[in-house]
Design a protein around this motif. Structure first.
Motif, PDB file in Angstrom:
ATOM      1  N   UNK A   1     -53.240  66.871 -11.516  1.00 36.01           N
ATOM      2  CA  UNK A   1     -53.982  66.087 -12.478  1.00 36.01           C
ATOM      3  C   UNK A   1     -53.271  66.186 -13.826  1.00 36.01           C
ATOM      4  N   UNK A   2     -53.126  65.036 -14.477  1.00 40.54           N
ATOM      5  CA  UNK A   2     -52.448  64.979 -15.769  1.00 40.54           C
ATOM      6  C   UNK A   2     -53.474  64.688 -16.864  1.00 40.54           C
ATOM      7  N   UNK A   3     -53.466  65.520 -17.912  1.00 45.31           N
ATOM      8  CA  UNK A   3     -54.443  65.432 -18.985  1.00 45.31           C
ATOM      9  C   UNK A   3     -53.733  65.136 -20.306  1.00 45.31           C
ATOM     10  N   UNK A   4     -54.317  64.243 -21.086  1.00 48.69           N
ATOM     11  CA  UNK A   4     -53.844  63.952 -22.429  1.00 48.69           C
ATOM     12  C   UNK A   4     -54.792  64.606 -23.429  1.00 48.69           C
ATOM     13  N   UNK A   5     -54.241  65.417 -24.324  1.00 47.82           N
ATOM     14  CA  UNK A   5     -55.007  66.009 -25.416  1.00 47.82           C
ATOM     15  C   UNK A   5     -54.514  65.376 -26.710  1.00 47.82           C
ATOM     16  N   UNK A   6     -55.434  64.874 -27.512  1.00 49.05           N
ATOM     17  CA  UNK A   6     -55.092  64.349 -28.829  1.00 49.05           C
ATOM     18  C   UNK A   6     -55.873  65.186 -29.841  1.00 49.05           C
ATOM     19  N   UNK A   7     -55.166  66.092 -30.490  1.00 51.40           N
ATOM     20  CA  UNK A   7     -55.781  67.075 -31.394  1.00 51.40           C
ATOM     21  C   UNK A   7     -54.824  67.370 -32.531  1.00 51.40           C
ATOM     22  N   UNK A   8     -55.301  67.200 -33.776  1.00 55.31           N
ATOM     23  CA  UNK A   8     -54.425  67.420 -34.922  1.00 55.31           C
ATOM     24  C   UNK A   8     -54.416  68.867 -35.405  1.00 55.31           C
ATOM     25  N   UNK A   9     -55.401  69.662 -35.040  1.00 52.40           N
ATOM     26  CA  UNK A   9     -55.394  71.066 -35.435  1.00 52.40           C
ATOM     27  C   UNK A   9     -54.461  71.829 -34.486  1.00 52.40           C
TER      28      UNK A   9
END
Length: 70
Positions: A1-9
């Motif tokens: 499973x491939x996960x995208x995380x979009x997080x600026x911290x």
């Protein structure tokens, strides 16, 4: 499973990526909404974890862009 995380911290994004990678997932990490939307539209991901308050495009804008793309 491939996960995208979009997080600026930085610490939060790195912590999530490390934990999910150690659990056996493939993880892409973007630090702002523009890069996150680009990754979402050019790569296949099974799931996305979006921060709401992001530089460039906020998390809701990223989600809207993904939905518009079909």
């Amino acid at each position: 499973m491939k996960i995208l995380i979009v997080e600026d911290e930085v610490k939060t994004g790195d912590y999530l990526k490390q934990g999910l990678t150690e659990a056996g997932f493939t993880v892409d990490l973007a630090r702002d909404g523009v890069d996150g939307l680009h990754l979402a539209l050019t790569e296949h991901h099974d799931m996305a974890i979006l921060d709401v308050m992001l530089p460039g495009i906020d998390g809701w804008g990223v989600l809207a862009g993904i939905r518009r793309s079909g």
